[in-house]
Structures are given as structure tokens and as C-alpha cells.
Write an enzyme that holds these catalytic residues in place. Structure first.
Site, short mmCIF file in Angstrom:
data_model
loop_
_atom_site.label_atom_id
_atom_site.label_comp_id
_atom_site.label_asym_id
_atom_site.label_seq_id
_atom_site.Cartn_x
_atom_site.Cartn_y
_atom_site.Cartn_z
N ASN A 417 0.88 -1.17 0.00
CA ASN A 417 0.00 0.00 0.00
C ASN A 417 0.92 1.23 0.00
OD1 ASN A 417 -1.76 2.06 0.47
ND2 ASN A 417 -2.41 1.36 2.51
N TRP A 418 1.05 1.84 -1.15
CA TRP A 418 2.01 2.94 -1.28
C TRP A 418 1.55 4.21 -0.56
CZ3 TRP A 418 3.91 2.95 -7.12
CH2 TRP A 418 4.61 1.75 -7.37
N LYS A 419 0.28 4.28 -0.26
CA LYS A 419 -0.31 5.47 0.38
C LYS A 419 -0.03 6.72 -0.48
CE LYS A 419 -0.19 3.10 4.76
NZ LYS A 419 -0.07 3.14 6.21
N HIS A 504 -9.44 1.32 4.85
CA HIS A 504 -8.19 1.54 5.57
C HIS A 504 -8.44 2.50 6.73
CE1 HIS A 504 -4.07 2.53 6.51
NE2 HIS A 504 -3.72 1.43 5.83
N GLU A 506 -6.77 4.82 7.89
CA GLU A 506 -6.49 6.24 7.62
C GLU A 506 -7.68 6.90 6.94
OE1 GLU A 506 -2.86 5.41 5.58
OE2 GLU A 506 -1.91 4.88 7.49
N GLY A 582 2.60 2.06 10.90
CA GLY A 582 3.62 3.12 10.75
C GLY A 582 4.27 3.50 12.06
N GLY A 643 2.83 -1.25 4.27
CA GLY A 643 2.90 0.18 3.99
C GLY A 643 4.32 0.60 3.65
N GLY A 644 5.00 1.13 4.67
CA GLY A 644 6.34 1.68 4.47
C GLY A 644 7.29 0.74 3.75
P1 13P Z 1 3.05 0.13 7.68
O1 13P Z 1 3.48 -1.18 7.07
O2 13P Z 1 3.78 1.30 7.20
O3 13P Z 1 2.90 0.03 9.15
O4 13P Z 1 1.55 0.36 7.13
C1 13P Z 1 0.64 -0.62 7.19
C2 13P Z 1 -0.53 -0.21 6.41
O5 13P Z 1 -1.24 0.69 6.76
C3 13P Z 1 -0.82 -0.90 5.17
O6 13P Z 1 -2.06 -0.57 4.68
#
Ligand code: 13P
Length: 661
Positions: A417-419, A504, A506, A582, A643-644
Site C-alpha cells: 500500500n504505497w499510500k 483503511h 487512515e 507506521g 505500507g512503508g
Molecule cells: P506500515 O506497514 O507502514 O505500518 O503500514 C501498514 C498499512 O497501513 C498498510 O495498509
């Protein structure tokens, strides 16, 4: 319209459409031969010729009534909802077009929508079909609103049983006579009163056009109806189409009539030369009378059929396949007369043959679906599953039973998930790099990258989808239109993307996405052929208050429980404890497993054990190459949503490789 009101409206729509189709299919199935005469009229009106041997009208009549009945049952039970809605709309459009033609050209008398059960004028038919069409349009726009009464895995039994039941019922009605006679000439009808009424208040539809002539064209109607002796009428609308396999039996009946003081006549609409031919080839000694072809076809749905008259009243009827057994000369005359109410009982019996097994299937299937899995044995989902691999982790999986085999059966997926990271150029470069790495060293799991919208169309053509698939991070909760800045599911799909992340934390936290909004998004994504990665997870305070299970269960219920099992098969779940996203604070492998097992048990409660076992549940939240292996080793953890660590090819590859030994 609020969701609740819409639900109620759609239930009513289904009920009306379902009952209408069931009724119209069933009453035609009671008398398919009668309906085939109507089909013949339509075919003739359309100038359509067909070879006699095909018996196209009868075949078409059986197909139509079976299809209507099955469609009605599908509507009522909410089975295969999208398909059913579209099929209903198509049928309603066709019916409406036909009824418009009926109103304009009057090609046939009486539409035949409900067989002979209800007779509608052309205008009434048109109004009825316009109303049904309106309801069908409503249904097509909201096909998924009502829940199916039978769970997915059981629907084929319902379909099969319904098809077999109605088909056999149709054949029975063709082979014998209609179980219920909707016409004037039913058993018990007083023909004498209908032809020569003695009271003034007889209704026009009760007046019969029964009229018979002898071969010299002398009217014999009164003689037949006022006879003292019981009379057997052999009814053969057209002799050259009559079944000749029963001529011996007819001769026996003729002899029996002569010996027992019964009169016997054969009523036909055939010309004299056909009558002579029939007598010559079949040694027929009974006298012939002439009557109207349609009248004869209406009197008995068999060619030939037999009717017993006494005192002008119809006492019994037989089809050619079920002629009275009078070989034994001592047969009691009373035995020949039908017992009143007999047909009703047979009909009830036949209906129970359908309704009881159906009720049983509905109850049983729902009971099994709701039952909580308790015993390891319940989990036998694969033929080659090895019982010795079954394990029941009572510490970590209070609600779940897992097997190593079932874990390997469902798909393992690592998704990135590149966000809101990466410019177009950076994203394209990363996707290219990943594609090359994974093409060279094939992954042991499914791999997806979910990117911002702006990357999708550029990245999609670059990917070898056998190793790397593409998804979006979001889509709109509206289908299309004036929603500035939004991107619809159809637009995502049109880029070549296959997945979309929804729910998600967020988006729930920063953009106010409620379970209702997410439900819309999920429905639209699935309707547009996207697979959904649906995120669930609790915040820190909820975990500290021990409410994580409650929160996650509510998130599942709020957005996914209106789906069918078939739709749910296209949903991947991602458990992402918000406190781990995160933050560098990963849930321990045991914490993840405990929650994943709980989620799987919840899914089993809603969609059944088999669906639950096939559901991929990813873990997300500070997942890295260093902890991925331990997490993925847990029986209910089927991959990760990263994510990261998905922003660097090497890190992402490290996590993907956690699935390698
Ligand atoms: P991280 O791997 O950066 O903790 O993020 C997880 C995430 O929100 C994937 O959707």
C-alpha cells in the site's frame, strides 16, 4: 430513500414479481397442452411455420412455464440475485412488447399469461406487464438489497429440485389430464344446464357452445344431453392426429358399453373421409358425431380422450394414457365416476412434495450456516486433507480450528500500500523494478501493489500479472456523476487494476468513511469486477479496553455481511491494528494469530466454514522482512498488507520471500 425503506421496498418488489411468476408458471404447468394451443395461436399469428413432428408449441409451452416457475422461485428466495434481476427484466421487456402488439393488432384472443386460470383483456395485460416491467427495472437497479434465503453452497440443490419438480409436473399434466380443470368442461359440470339453461340468472361465461351434429348435419345436442343412459364420449378433435395405440382399448370400452347399457359416441371435428379411414383401419364400431375442433380440444386435453356423461353432467374424464379399465366385465359403474375432491387432494400432495423438501433445505442450510464450528472434524474441506495435520490451538484460537492443509488451500497474498507516496515517475520506476525482480525470481505467493490513482494507467501495461498485480488505494462510494475529485470503481477497473483497498484506518479516521459508506464502496467495487482488500482493526484504546474483537466484528458486519458468499469470495481481509501502523510497533505473531482466528470464526458464522477457510486474511502494521516470516508462519495469517516497507523493492521482496522456505 433510507436504506431500511429501500430494503422493505425491494422485499415487496421481489415478493410481487416472485409470486406473479410462480403463479403464472404453475397454472400453465397444470395444463401445458392448453397453453400449447395458445403458443400455436401466437406462432400462427406471427406466420411461423414448423414441422408437425416437432410439436414445437408443446415444447415451447413446457419451457416457458418451467422457466417462469423457476424464475419466480429464484426471485422469492433471492437466489443468484444479479442474474435473476437481469433475466426478470428481459422477460418483462419481451412480455410488454408482446402485450403492446396484442393491443394494437389483436392477433390472438386472450393473452394466455395465466393459462386458463385468469383471463385478462389486452388492455389489462398491458397494464399488468408495464407494472411488472417497472418493478423489474427497480430490481435491476438494486439487485443485492435483499438477502438470499438459502446460502450460496445450497442454492444448486434448490435450483435442481425446482427444475426437476416443475418439469415432472408438466410432463405428468401432459401425460394424464390437468389436475385442476380451469375450463367449463370440468368433472361435475352440468352440460345440460349450460346448453339449455332453466334459470335466467346464468352468467354469459357459463353458457356453453356445446353442439354436436350427426354425419347428416342433424343437431344431436339435446339427444345426447337428455339421454337416460349414461353415455361415454370418445373425444378425438382430429382423427388423423389421434394416438392409434389405444384403438384396441377403445374397442373394449365399446364392447363394455354395449354389454352394460351405456351409449357410446365418438366426437370429432374430422371430415367424413378421415372418419371412414379410422373405422376401416381400427375396426371402430362406435357411432360418430361432429363437433367444433376448439370445443373438443377444450373438453378433454387428450386426443383421443374419453368423457363420461350421466344426466347431462360430466362424471369423469380420461386421457389416452389412462383410459378406464373395463376389461373386467364386472367393473362397477360407480367406480367409473370420479370422486369429488379427489383432484384437490392430489394437488395438495404434489405441492407438499415440493414445499416440504424446500422448507427442509432452507431450514437445514441456514442452520448449518449459523452453527459455530466446534469440532476439528468439521474442517474437512479438502479430499486430500490429511487428518493428522489437524490442529486445534486452544490458546490462540479459541474460536477457530485450523489445519495446515486448509491454510495452504487459500491464497497467500502480500500487497503493498504505497499510500500518498511516490511521484508518477518514482512509482513507475518502482513498479518496473519490482516487475523485473519478480519475473526473474517467481514469488511463492500472490503479489499486489496498490498505488495512488495517478499511477494506475501508466503501471498497468508494464506488469506481468502472473507475478505482480495492480490495485488502487480507494474508490468512490458513488457510481458516477458530479462528484468532483472522486474516482469511481469503474474508472479504477478501466485502468487495468484488479484490486482496491477499502476501509483503511487512515480513510476511516481522516476522511470520515463510515461502515455504510464502505458498504457502498465494496458493492460498487465488486460490481465492477474489482477484488477488494478490506481493512479492519482496532485503535490502541480499544485494545487496551479489551474491545478489539467487538470492534473488528462490528467493522465486518457493518460493511460486508450483506454480501453473498459468491461476492465475498472476491474479498481479501486485512487485519491492521491501528496502533501498529507506521509506528514500528508490530503486533506479536500470537496477537495477530488470535485476531485472525477470531475473524475467520466470525466469517464462518456468517458465510459458512468453507468460505471462511478459503478467505485470505492479511496482517498489516509495521510488517518488515525481519518479522514477516514469524507472522506468516501462523496458521491463520495468509500474508501481509505492507505500507512503508513496500516503497523499497528490496524490502518488499524480503517480505514476499518470507513465503519461501
Ligand atoms: P506500515 O506497514 O507502514 O505500518 O503500514 C501498514 C498499512 O497501513 C498498510 O495498509
Amino acid at each position: 430513500m433510507s436504506e431500511r425503506v429501500l430494503k422493505i421496498v425491494m422485499q415487496v418488489v421481489r415478493l410481487i414479481l416472485g409470486c406473479t411468476f410462480i403463479l403464472s408458471g404453475f397454472v400453465k404447468a397444470v395444463d401445458p397442452r392448453g397453453f400449447s394451443y395458445k403458443v400455436e395461436e401466437y406462432l400462427q399469428a406471427a406466420n411461423m411455420d414448423f414441422p408437425d413432428w416437432m410439436n414445437l408449441p408443446l415444447v415451447a409451452a413446457i419451457v416457458i412455464c418451467c422457466a417462469e416457475f423457476v424464475l419466480g422461485i429464484y426471485l422469492l428466495l433471492g437466489l443468484r440475485r444479479k442474474f435473476t434481476a437481469v433475466a426478470t427484466l428481459i422477460v418483462c421487456v419481451v412480455f410488454t412488447i408482446i402485450s403492446v402488439l396484442l393491443v394494437i393488432f389483436h392477433p390472438v384472443h386472450d393473452c394466455g399469461c395465466f393459462g386458463e386460470f385468469i383471463s385478462l383483456t389486452d388492455a389489462q395485460t398491458l397494464i399488468k406487464n408495464i407494472v411488472l416491467l417497472g418493478l423489474a427495472i427497480l430490481l435491476v437497479r438494486n439487485p443485492q438489497v435483499a438477502k438470499p434465503l438459502v446460502p450460496e453452497g445450497w442454492q444448486w440443490i434448490v435450483s435442481l429440485y425446482t427444475c426437476v419438480f416443475i418439469f415432472v409436473f408438466c410432463l405428468r399434466s401432459v401425460y394424464y389430464l390437468p389436475l385442476i380443470d380451469f375450463r367449463q368442461y370440468k368433472v361435475g359440470a352440468d352440460l345440460r344446464e349450460m346448453v339449455f339453461p332453466t334459470h335466467d340468472d346464468i352468467k354469459p361465461e357459463e353458457i356453453s357452445d356445446f353442439m354436436v351434429l350427426d354425419t347428416l348435419s342433424e343437431d344431436q345436442t339435446a339427444q345426447i344431453l337428455f339421454k337416460k343412459e349414461p353415455t361415454i364420449l370418445i373425444i378425438a378433435p382430429l382423427l388423423n392426429e389421434a394416438s392409434t395405440g389405444v384403438t384396441e382399448k377403445l374397442a373394449t370400452i365399446n364392447d363394455w358399453c354395449r354389454d352394460n347399457g351405456y351409449d357410446i359416441f365418438c366426437l370429432t371435428a374430422s371430415p367424413l373421409k378421415d372418419i371412414r379411414k379410422w373405422c376401416y383401419y381400427n375396426d371402430a364400431e362406435y357411432p360418430f358425431l361432429i363437433a367444433d375442433h376448439t370445443l373438443l380440444k377444450t373438453m378433454v386435453r387428450s386426443n383421443p380422450g374419453v368423457m363420461l356423461l350421466r344426466d347431462g353432467v360430466i362424471r369423469n374424464k380420461w386421457s389416452a394414457n389412462n383410459l378406464p379399465e373395463v376389461e373386467d366385465a364386472s367393473v362397477d359403474e360407480k367406480e367409473l365416476e370420479a370422486t369429488a375432491g379427489n383432484n384437490g387432494k392430489i394437488l395438495l400432495k404434489i405441492l407438499l412434495w415440493y414445499l416440504l423438501p424446500m422448507l427442509l433445505i432452507i431450514m437445514l442450510s441456514n442452520l448449518i450456516k449459523k452453527r459455530k464450528p466446534k469440532l476439528p472434524k468439521l474442517l474437512k474441506v479438502s479430499n486430500d486433507a490429511d487428518d493428522t495435520n489437524d490442529s486445534y490451538d486452544s490458546n490462540n484460537s479459541k474460536n477457530s480450528i485450523t489445519t495446515k492443509n486448509t491454510k495452504t488451500m487459500r491464497q497467500k497474498i502480500v500487497a503493498g500500500n504505497w499510500k500518498m507516496n511516490m511521484t508518477l515517475q518514482e512509482g513507475v520506476a518502482l513498479a518496473k523494478e519490482l516487475n523485473e525482480i519478480l519475473s526473474a525470481d517467481k514469488p511463492n505467493c500472490g503479489v499486489v501493489i496498490c498505488t495512488p490513482f495517478i499511477h494506475l494507467a501508466s503501471i498497468a501495461p508494464m506488469l506481468d500479472t502472473s507475478v505482480l498485480k495492480l490495485g488502487a488505494e480507494n474508490c468512490a462510494d458513488k457510481e458516477k456523476g458530479a462528484y468532483t475529485g472522486e474516482v469511481s470503481a469503474a474508472m479504477v477497473k478501466s485502468t487495468g487494476a484488479e484490486y482496491v483497498i477499502l476501509g483503511h484506518s487512515e480513510r476511516r479516521a481522516y476522511y470520515g468513511e463510515t461502515p455504510e459508506i464502505l458498504k457502498e464502496k465494496v458493492n460498487l467495487a465488486l460490481a465492477n469486477g474489482l477484488k477488494v482488500i478490506f481493512c479492519i482493526g482496532e485503535v490502541l484504546e480499544e485494545r487496551e479496553a479489551g474491545k478489539q474483537n467487538e470492534v473488528v466484528a462490528a467493522q465486518l458486519k457493518g460493511s460486508l455481511y450483506d454480501l453473498t458468499a459468491e461476492q465475498f469470495a472476491n474479498v481479501v481481509l486485512a487485519y491492521e491494528p491501528v496502533w501498529a501502523i507506521g509506528t514500528g510497533k508490530t503486533a506479536t505473531a500470537d496477537q495477530a494469530e488470535e485476531m485472525h482466528a477470531f475473524i475467520r470464526a466470525e466469517i464462518a458464522k456468517q458465510f459458512g466454514q468453507e468460505v471462511a477457510e478459503n478467505t485470505t486474511i492479511q496482517y498489516g502494521g509495521s510488517c518488515k522482512p525481519s518479522n514477516a516470516k514469524e507472522l506468516f508462519a501462523k496458521p491463520d495469517v495468509d500474508g501481509g498488507l505492507i505500507g512503508g516497507a513496500s516503497l523499497k523493492a528490496a524490502d518488499f521482496k524480503g517480505i514476499i520471500d518470507a513465503w519461501k522456505d
